[in-house]
Design an enzyme around this catalytic site. Structure first.
Site, PDB file in Angstrom:
ATOM      1  N   GLU A 116     -12.494  36.860  -2.077  1.00  0.00           N
ATOM      2  CA  GLU A 116     -11.960  37.473  -3.308  1.00  0.00           C
ATOM      3  C   GLU A 116     -12.050  39.007  -3.254  1.00  0.00           C
ATOM      4  O   GLU A 116     -11.159  39.704  -3.719  1.00  0.00           O
ATOM      5  CB  GLU A 116     -12.683  36.886  -4.526  1.00  0.00           C
ATOM      6  CG  GLU A 116     -12.299  35.409  -4.716  1.00  0.00           C
ATOM      7  CD  GLU A 116     -13.086  34.713  -5.807  1.00  0.00           C
ATOM      8  OE1 GLU A 116     -14.305  34.527  -5.623  1.00  0.00           O
ATOM      9  OE2 GLU A 116     -12.505  34.368  -6.845  1.00  0.00           O
ATOM     10  N   GLU A 136     -15.258  27.077  -3.425  1.00  0.00           N
ATOM     11  CA  GLU A 136     -15.788  26.952  -4.791  1.00  0.00           C
ATOM     12  C   GLU A 136     -15.562  25.593  -5.436  1.00  0.00           C
ATOM     13  O   GLU A 136     -16.486  24.994  -5.986  1.00  0.00           O
ATOM     14  CB  GLU A 136     -15.164  28.035  -5.691  1.00  0.00           C
ATOM     15  CG  GLU A 136     -15.797  29.406  -5.515  1.00  0.00           C
ATOM     16  CD  GLU A 136     -15.074  30.264  -4.500  1.00  0.00           C
ATOM     17  OE1 GLU A 136     -14.417  29.696  -3.600  1.00  0.00           O
ATOM     18  OE2 GLU A 136     -15.171  31.489  -4.585  1.00  0.00           O
TER      19      GLU A 136
HETATM   20  N1  CAA Z   1     -25.740  32.585   0.467  1.00  0.00           N
HETATM   21  C1  CAA Z   1     -26.989  32.807   0.916  1.00  0.00           C
HETATM   22  N2  CAA Z   1     -27.322  32.742   2.217  1.00  0.00           N
HETATM   23  C2  CAA Z   1     -26.353  32.443   3.101  1.00  0.00           C
HETATM   24  C3  CAA Z   1     -25.022  32.214   2.701  1.00  0.00           C
HETATM   25  C4  CAA Z   1     -24.732  32.287   1.314  1.00  0.00           C
HETATM   26  N3  CAA Z   1     -23.497  32.112   0.829  1.00  0.00           N
HETATM   27  N4  CAA Z   1     -24.283  31.928   3.787  1.00  0.00           N
HETATM   28  C5  CAA Z   1     -25.116  31.988   4.834  1.00  0.00           C
HETATM   29  N5  CAA Z   1     -26.367  32.299   4.424  1.00  0.00           N
HETATM   30  C6  CAA Z   1     -27.558  32.462   5.253  1.00  0.00           C
HETATM   31  C7  CAA Z   1     -28.084  31.119   5.706  1.00  0.00           C
HETATM   32  O1  CAA Z   1     -28.912  30.528   4.712  1.00  0.00           O
HETATM   33  C8  CAA Z   1     -28.850  31.523   6.953  1.00  0.00           C
HETATM   34  O2  CAA Z   1     -30.088  32.081   6.556  1.00  0.00           O
HETATM   35  P1  CAA Z   1     -31.474  31.612   7.272  1.00  0.00           P
HETATM   36  O3  CAA Z   1     -31.290  32.064   8.694  1.00  0.00           O
HETATM   37  O4  CAA Z   1     -32.519  32.362   6.517  1.00  0.00           O
HETATM   38  O5  CAA Z   1     -31.533  30.143   7.124  1.00  0.00           O
HETATM   39  C9  CAA Z   1     -28.022  32.666   7.529  1.00  0.00           C
HETATM   40  O6  CAA Z   1     -27.221  33.148   6.438  1.00  0.00           O
HETATM   41  C10 CAA Z   1     -27.097  32.225   8.646  1.00  0.00           C
HETATM   42  O7  CAA Z   1     -26.298  31.142   8.152  1.00  0.00           O
HETATM   43  P2  CAA Z   1     -26.125  29.748   8.938  1.00  0.00           P
HETATM   44  O8  CAA Z   1     -27.346  29.467   9.750  1.00  0.00           O
HETATM   45  O9  CAA Z   1     -25.700  28.734   7.937  1.00  0.00           O
HETATM   46  O10 CAA Z   1     -24.942  30.135   9.904  1.00  0.00           O
HETATM   47  P3  CAA Z   1     -23.865  29.113  10.529  1.00  0.00           P
HETATM   48  O11 CAA Z   1     -23.127  29.895  11.548  1.00  0.00           O
HETATM   49  O12 CAA Z   1     -24.491  27.838  10.948  1.00  0.00           O
HETATM   50  O13 CAA Z   1     -22.878  28.758   9.312  1.00  0.00           O
HETATM   51  C11 CAA Z   1     -21.479  29.241   7.410  1.00  0.00           C
HETATM   52  C12 CAA Z   1     -22.111  29.759   8.723  1.00  0.00           C
HETATM   53  C13 CAA Z   1     -20.466  28.132   7.732  1.00  0.00           C
HETATM   54  C14 CAA Z   1     -20.773  30.414   6.749  1.00  0.00           C
HETATM   55  C15 CAA Z   1     -22.596  28.664   6.503  1.00  0.00           C
HETATM   56  O14 CAA Z   1     -23.637  29.640   6.436  1.00  0.00           O
HETATM   57  C16 CAA Z   1     -22.135  28.382   5.108  1.00  0.00           C
HETATM   58  O15 CAA Z   1     -21.481  27.377   4.876  1.00  0.00           O
HETATM   59  N6  CAA Z   1     -22.514  29.262   4.157  1.00  0.00           N
HETATM   60  C17 CAA Z   1     -22.192  29.070   2.747  1.00  0.00           C
HETATM   61  C18 CAA Z   1     -20.723  29.381   2.429  1.00  0.00           C
HETATM   62  C19 CAA Z   1     -20.463  29.190   0.978  1.00  0.00           C
HETATM   63  O16 CAA Z   1     -20.315  28.088   0.497  1.00  0.00           O
HETATM   64  N7  CAA Z   1     -20.461  30.311   0.226  1.00  0.00           N
HETATM   65  C20 CAA Z   1     -20.383  30.296  -1.228  1.00  0.00           C
HETATM   66  C21 CAA Z   1     -18.966  30.316  -1.662  1.00  0.00           C
HETATM   67  S1  CAA Z   1     -18.815  30.130  -3.389  1.00  0.00           S
HETATM   68  C22 CAA Z   1     -18.557  31.679  -3.962  1.00  0.00           C
HETATM   69  O17 CAA Z   1     -18.619  32.656  -3.240  1.00  0.00           O
HETATM   70  C23 CAA Z   1     -18.211  31.853  -5.426  1.00  0.00           C
HETATM   71  C24 CAA Z   1     -19.319  31.910  -6.371  1.00  0.00           C
HETATM   72  O18 CAA Z   1     -19.294  32.783  -7.263  1.00  0.00           O
HETATM   73  C25 CAA Z   1     -20.431  30.952  -6.383  1.00  0.00           C
END
Ligand code: CAA
Length: 241
Positions: A116, A136
């Site tokens: 966004e 989302e």
């Molecule tokens: N929030 C907080 N921490 C996050 C994060 C997030 N959105 N995305 C990644 N991290 C952190 C992980 O917890 C991890 O931290 P630790 O090493 O302390 O455990 C670090 O970043 C590395 O992440 P991964 O080990 O998960 O890395 P990966 O390569 O295996 O996966 C990824 C990458 C596919 C992006 C996965 O991290 C993921 O799915 N993240 C979440 C994505 C998501 O759903 N974001 C929220 C979208 S909703 C939104 O933005 C709208 C709203 O207002 C709520």
């Protein structure tokens, strides 16, 4: 200006500002602190006439921004409180009010609110490893940082609903083909490419650049007739006649 916890703000002598989302260990997840830091930075940019173009980028190898901080999200205040904070500190509305061109330099994950933020930018340049997505709806919420409005204006109805309703991720080639990004470059050339574009824009008359941006962006929400009137008004600023 400086000393932000989650953002690096730099301004050079060539009229270019750079804003780096800087929480690489959390894939630059968008936190409340980041919202406040960005709010301060954008307010400074908005009134700084020396700045002619702004580049947004993400720190670290893996992501521009992996969306809202999900760890923080679980401890979020009530919806009422969140709405009140937003009305005082509406970062998303502020994005819309920045007069200078905003260029997003995107790599790796560009998810949720990260996408966004990219959608508020005027130009999107991505590296070949980019992955876009709006998870989302699958998380039980709406992309409420503007995504339901900004995305269809860019991609059209069908492609936007496909991303929004299914959470489908888009890779760099698809993003280029659909117009989500206008340039796709090798990763080691991303920042250089964004800077070249920013410098090109900075070499032009800044008032004309701002007016061109305003005419196009405001015009998108007008009838053609209103848009043409706006264009005429902006084309005939006094010192340009
Ligand atoms: N929030 C907080 N921490 C996050 C994060 C997030 N959105 N995305 C990644 N991290 C952190 C992980 O917890 C991890 O931290 P630790 O090493 O302390 O455990 C670090 O970043 C590395 O992440 P991964 O080990 O998960 O890395 P990966 O390569 O295996 O996966 C990824 C990458 C596919 C992006 C996965 O991290 C993921 O799915 N993240 C979440 C994505 C998501 O759903 N974001 C929220 C979208 S909703 C939104 O933005 C709208 C709203 O207002 C709520």
């Amino acid at each position: 200006m400086g000393g932000f916890e989650t953002v690096i703000y730099e301004k050079d002598g060539r009229g270019i500002a750079a804003v780096t989302l800087n929480r690489p260990k959390a894939l630059n997840a968008f936190s409340v602190r980041m919202r406040d830091d960005l709010y301060e930075v954008l307010n400074a940019i908005k009134i700084d006439d020396e700045i002619r173009a702004v580049i947004f980028k993400g720190a670290g190898e893996k992501a521009f921004c992996a969306g809202a901080d999900l760890k923080e999200f679980l401890t979020a205040p009530s919806a009422v409180k969140a709405r009140r904070i937003r009305s005082v500190r509406d970062l998303w509305r502020l994005f819309m009010r920045i007069p200078q061109p905003l260029i997003a330099a995107l790599h790796g994950y560009v998810l949720g609110s990260g996408m966004e933020i990219a959608l508020y930018c005027d130009l999107r340049i991505a590296s070949e490893d980019v992955v876009f997505g709006l998870p989302e709806v699958g998380l039980g919420i709406l992309p409420a940082a503007g995504g339901t409005q900004t995305l269809p204006r860019l991609l059209g109805l069908a492609a936007s609903l496909d991303m929004l309703l299914t959470g489908r991720r888009i890779n760099g080639k698809e993003a280029l083909d659909s117009g989500l990004v206008t340039r796709l470059v090798p990763k080691d050339r991303l920042l250089q490419s964004a800077e070249e574009v920013a410098l090109k824009i900075a070499s032009f008359d800044p008032v004309v650049v701002r007016n061109a941006k305003q005419a196009v962006k405001k015009g998108m929400d007008m009838t053609l007739e209103q848009g043409l009137e706006l264009e005429q008004r902006l084309a005939h600023i006094p010192d340009k006649i």
